[in-house]
Every structure is written in C-alpha cells, then in structure tokens.
Design a protein around this motif. Structure first.
Motif, PDB file in Angstrom:
ATOM      1  N   PHE A  66     -61.483  51.273 -73.537  1.00 34.16           N
ATOM      2  CA  PHE A  66     -61.155  50.575 -72.302  1.00 34.16           C
ATOM      3  C   PHE A  66     -60.981  51.613 -71.197  1.00 34.16           C
ATOM      4  O   PHE A  66     -60.962  52.819 -71.449  1.00 34.16           O
ATOM      5  CB  PHE A  66     -59.897  49.715 -72.459  1.00 34.16           C
ATOM      6  N   THR A  67     -60.857  51.142 -69.972  1.00 26.49           N
ATOM      7  CA  THR A  67     -60.698  52.039 -68.831  1.00 26.49           C
ATOM      8  C   THR A  67     -59.369  51.758 -68.147  1.00 26.49           C
ATOM      9  O   THR A  67     -59.054  50.605 -67.831  1.00 26.49           O
ATOM     10  CB  THR A  67     -61.836  51.861 -67.816  1.00 26.49           C
ATOM     11  N   LEU A  68     -58.588  52.794 -67.946  1.00 30.96           N
ATOM     12  CA  LEU A  68     -57.292  52.658 -67.287  1.00 30.96           C
ATOM     13  C   LEU A  68     -57.406  53.118 -65.838  1.00 30.96           C
ATOM     14  O   LEU A  68     -57.907  54.217 -65.561  1.00 30.96           O
ATOM     15  CB  LEU A  68     -56.235  53.491 -68.012  1.00 30.96           C
ATOM     16  N   TYR A  69     -56.925  52.292 -64.927  1.00 28.80           N
ATOM     17  CA  TYR A  69     -56.882  52.627 -63.504  1.00 28.80           C
ATOM     18  C   TYR A  69     -55.417  52.635 -63.058  1.00 28.80           C
ATOM     19  O   TYR A  69     -54.624  51.799 -63.480  1.00 28.80           O
ATOM     20  CB  TYR A  69     -57.681  51.622 -62.678  1.00 28.80           C
ATOM     21  N   TYR A  70     -55.093  53.583 -62.180  1.00 27.31           N
ATOM     22  CA  TYR A  70     -53.697  53.756 -61.750  1.00 27.31           C
ATOM     23  C   TYR A  70     -53.657  54.111 -60.274  1.00 27.31           C
ATOM     24  O   TYR A  70     -54.506  54.865 -59.769  1.00 27.31           O
ATOM     25  CB  TYR A  70     -53.050  54.868 -62.578  1.00 27.31           C
ATOM     26  N   GLN A  71     -52.661  53.574 -59.574  1.00 28.83           N
ATOM     27  CA  GLN A  71     -52.457  53.936 -58.173  1.00 28.83           C
ATOM     28  C   GLN A  71     -50.978  53.825 -57.822  1.00 28.83           C
ATOM     29  O   GLN A  71     -50.245  53.009 -58.377  1.00 28.83           O
ATOM     30  CB  GLN A  71     -53.277  53.040 -57.237  1.00 28.83           C
ATOM     31  N   ALA A  72     -50.536  54.710 -56.915  1.00 35.02           N
ATOM     32  CA  ALA A  72     -49.134  54.716 -56.480  1.00 35.02           C
ATOM     33  C   ALA A  72     -49.021  55.529 -55.203  1.00 35.02           C
ATOM     34  O   ALA A  72     -49.915  56.309 -54.848  1.00 35.02           O
ATOM     35  CB  ALA A  72     -48.226  55.299 -57.563  1.00 35.02           C
ATOM     36  N   ALA A  73     -47.916  55.339 -54.506  1.00 39.40           N
ATOM     37  CA  ALA A  73     -47.584  56.146 -53.327  1.00 39.40           C
ATOM     38  C   ALA A  73     -46.431  57.074 -53.685  1.00 39.40           C
ATOM     39  O   ALA A  73     -45.592  56.750 -54.535  1.00 39.40           O
ATOM     40  CB  ALA A  73     -47.203  55.248 -52.156  1.00 39.40           C
ATOM     41  N   LEU A  74     -46.390  58.223 -53.028  1.00 40.17           N
ATOM     42  CA  LEU A  74     -45.340  59.203 -53.310  1.00 40.17           C
ATOM     43  C   LEU A  74     -44.006  58.749 -52.728  1.00 40.17           C
ATOM     44  O   LEU A  74     -43.927  58.309 -51.575  1.00 40.17           O
ATOM     45  CB  LEU A  74     -45.723  60.560 -52.731  1.00 40.17           C
ATOM     46  N   SER A  75     -42.945  58.894 -53.539  1.00 42.22           N
ATOM     47  CA  SER A  75     -41.603  58.533 -53.093  1.00 42.22           C
ATOM     48  C   SER A  75     -40.902  59.705 -52.421  1.00 42.22           C
ATOM     49  O   SER A  75     -40.343  59.563 -51.327  1.00 42.22           O
ATOM     50  CB  SER A  75     -40.767  58.049 -54.285  1.00 42.22           C
TER      51      SER A  75
END
Length: 314
Positions: A66-75
């Motif tokens: 499977f393929t994992l995608y991730y995204q976030a903004a820096l705190s």
C-alpha cells in the motif's frame, strides 16, 4: 603484517558510517529572531492516509502493498535540549509544511476471544523495497494557507528541502470487538470539534511509526538554512517519530492527503480501501557526508593499506 592490514580494513569500515561530520543542529533564518539553532522540529497533528491498506493481509509471508501519504504543518522549533524556542515568526509571518508519500508492506494478526469477531487486530508495516512511490518535501510559505479539513495548502510556497524515505517501521492496533458482545466497536470519525463528516464512523486504534529520510543536500534552500559549514556534498538524515490514532481527536480529518482524495467507505479502517488516521510527529536532523564520498574514503584507505602491504612483501 596481516594484523596491520586487518587494522586498516577495520578503520576503513568504521569510517563508512557518518561520525565526524555529524551535527544535530540546523541554523534556520527566522523572520523575528534571525538565525536560530534548531535541535528538532515539532509538527502539529496532521493526517496520514494508507491507500489500498484495507483489508490488510493476514499472511506474514504475503504482505499487502500500500502507499502511505502524510502531511502536517510545523507547530514550533525546539532547541538542543528540547525546549520550545519562543518569539519566532512561525505561524505569524510564515508556515512550514511537510508532505510525504512512500510505499509500504503490511500484514495483520487477529486476536480472537469467544465471539465471531476478533477482539483486536494488530498491523505491522515496513518500507516496500520496490518503493514505486517515495518522496518527502518540506515547504516555507508566507501565505499560511494549509487547512486540515480540506487537506489543501500543504504543498505550496518555497521548497526548503526534498528527499526520499529509506527506513520506515511501525505498528497499529485496531479494536474490533473489545467487549466480545458480537457488535463491532465504532465511533465517529471526526471527534475534533463539530462532526464535519455527517456521522461517518471509524474503528478505534493507536500505534506508532519511525521514519528516516535522506534529504539531498543540493535541495536544501540556503536562504533559510545555513549550509556554509556543511560538507560540499552532504545529506540530511531526517528522523520522524510519530504517534498515530483513529478516530480523530486532536485534528480534523482531511478530505484529501497530498492531493489524494480519501476513500474510506462507511467505516474507516474496515470498509476501505483506504485508512485515514491522525499522526503527531516530531523530527530531528543529522548532517552526513554524501554517501559515495564516504565509501570512496573508506576504499581509499583500504587501497593504501593494501599497496603498503604489497610493497613490503616485495
């Protein structure tokens, strides 16, 4: 004589890991404080989407790709002691966001009790060596337009650095029928503030993951990160430690992750084909020489030792 040659071989091998040129600090050009030494980056709770992970194989010898995608903004930025660096322009003048996508292999182990449904299911996953998808990009953006609910605004602005994932390991446990009453245990997917998903449900679970990325030094933006003291050819070893949970308690579930629309069916984690979960990560860096340079250095020492041995033999 052979012992001396062996010692040189050992020395060459010891030089192959990173060692002398490593550092744990990045000097970052902040709008309010100027250049600051950063020991680690603490990311806001973000979204992760495992595309094609449901159902997961129950055969350890035949794991599901499977393929994992991730995204976030820096705190926030943290210093060398793990303390938050206050007074920066982060989230005031600019934001920093991360996007990643990489292929993994996973399998599950079910635990049954007296009922027909499993009590829980434990998933283990690791990087797919074939890796048809593999990238990690970090951006600096004055627009500050990232939005977790829509899942947009994480991949724009100025590229700070880019690389690939070379290590990924982790596990995740979902609880299916913990009280063994024959009824699947579910709750609202979106439990952060108002329910934005009209009653859509999710299995509950938690886990952790460790990710290591190799950031190509040629992609690091020198306007924001001081690279003047680094080797001419260098990489950044980037280490991510993340805690993962479902349903969403500290963040909104995203409608898309890295531009991929979410497809989780009626029950997240069960109907599939995708699985959406929140991920809370932090990351640190180590500066390393460019790998081929290190290898050549080791081979050079080995060659010098070998030639010296041959001359003495003659």
């Amino acid at each position: 004589m052979k012992k001396k040659l062996l010692a040189l071989v050992v020395m060459a091998l010891l030089l192959a890991p990173v060692g002398a040129m490593a550092t744990s600090l990045l000097s970052f050009n902040d709008t309010s404080l100027g250049w600051i030494d950063v020991g680690s980056w603490d990311w806001n709770v973000g979204n992760a989407l495992a595309v094609g992970a449901v159902p997961l194989s129950d055969d350890i010898n035949n794991p599901t790709p499977f393929t994992l995608y991730y995204q976030a903004a820096l705190s926030n930025f943290q210093d060398a002691d793990g303390n938050t660096i206050g007074g920066t322009g982060l989230s005031v003048d600019y934001e920093i966001t991360v996007q990643a996508g990489f292929s993994e292999l996973g399998y599950r182990t079910d635990t049954f009790g007296l009922g027909v449904l499993p009590i829980l299911s434990n998933a283990n996953f690791s990087l797919d060596p074939g890796a048809p998808v593999n990238f990690l990009n970090i951006y600096y953006d004055e627009a500050q337009n990232s939005d977790n609910l829509s899942g947009t605004g994480f991949g724009d602005g100025t590229l700070l650095m880019s690389g690939v994932i070379d290590v990924s390991t982790g596990s995740f446990t979902v609880y299916i029928d913990a009280n063994q009453d024959g009824i699947m245990d579910t709750s609202l997917l979106d439990r952060f503030g108002p329910d934005n998903y009209s009653g859509l449900e999710s299995l509950a679970g938690n886990g952790s993951a460790t990710i290591e990325a190799m950031i190509d030094g040629s992609t690091v933006n020198g306007a924001y990160i001081d690279i003047s003291t680094y080797p001419l050819d260098f990489y950044l070893d980037m280490f991510f430690n993340s805690s993962t949970i479902a349903p969403f308690l500290q963040q909104n579930p995203s409608a898309e992750v890295v531009g991929i629309p979410v497809n989780i069916g009626d029950i997240n984690g069960f109907t599939g084909p995708d699985f959406l979960f929140q991920a809370d990560g932090n990351s640190s860096f180590t500066v390393v020489p460019e790998p081929s340079t290190v290898i050549l250095l080791g081979l050079g020492l080995l060659g010098a030792g070998g030639l010296g041995y041959l001359r003495r033999k003659r």
